[in-house]
Enzyme design. Sequence first.
Site, short mmCIF file in Angstrom:
data_model
loop_
_atom_site.label_atom_id
_atom_site.label_comp_id
_atom_site.label_asym_id
_atom_site.label_seq_id
_atom_site.Cartn_x
_atom_site.Cartn_y
_atom_site.Cartn_z
CB CYS A 237 -0.91 0.01 1.23
SG CYS A 237 -2.18 -1.26 1.21
CB CYS B 93 -4.65 -0.26 -0.18
SG CYS B 93 -3.13 -1.18 -0.52
#
Length: 251
Positions: free
Chosen positions: A91, A172
């Site tokens: 992420c 993300c």
Amino acid sequence: VFVSSVKGLIVLWLCAGEPGTQSGTTPNIKEIAMGRCYDYVTRVKPGLRYDCEDIWRRFEEAVGRQAPCNVTVEDYGRMFYAMAQTWAPPCGRFLFWSKTKTFVQTLVAALRHFWTLEDTLAGFMFNDLLWCGREDEAGFDFGSCPGWSACQHHPVYSLWRRASQKFAESACGNVTVLLNGSVAQAFSRNSMFGSVELDGLDPCRVNYVNIKVVSDQEGASRESCGRGSVVDLIQILRSRGFRWTCADSSR
């Protein structure tokens, strides 16, 4: 780090134009796509298990027996099932872009931190290729293909819509959006980012959307974080509950 790297790369972005288009399907498209697939599983992401022959066969089935303007997103379903992305970057490394393709390619090659759509298997295989089928017989049309704007279900457009949606849904952490501040309407709801990827981002998975507005070295800045279509993007992010930042490039 981002700003200092941008300063040294903008000139390359300005000198390189967008790749030219061809009148028909890219010559040797099978050899190119298959070669890229094997390159991806042996060099780029070694250890991933993909059947390149099967992926090509399903791509051919989606396109080769369809009229040039009759290939939908759903037609690529079996192909994307065969190339399901079993690995995702950490992420915080997802990079989205609009009207900055050449610059993004240079930036990613230099920093090796960001993960773009072109780093997925679908993006790696079909980047800068053109294709369409024949209405009267099976196979690809190497003589003439319609432009993207000619029809709603363009075979190239439909593939990139599907790939873009899946890429956005997997994003993300802190994501980066790179926009071109030297053109009118740096952000457009009709672009692939504006019409597909933006809607695919999940505010529950994305911590911040960090917008970078990059202008050329001549100082020709038509849009910025506080001016033009970038403001529209910020309003959309606010309405959907995203946290965001925006920075104009430093000269």
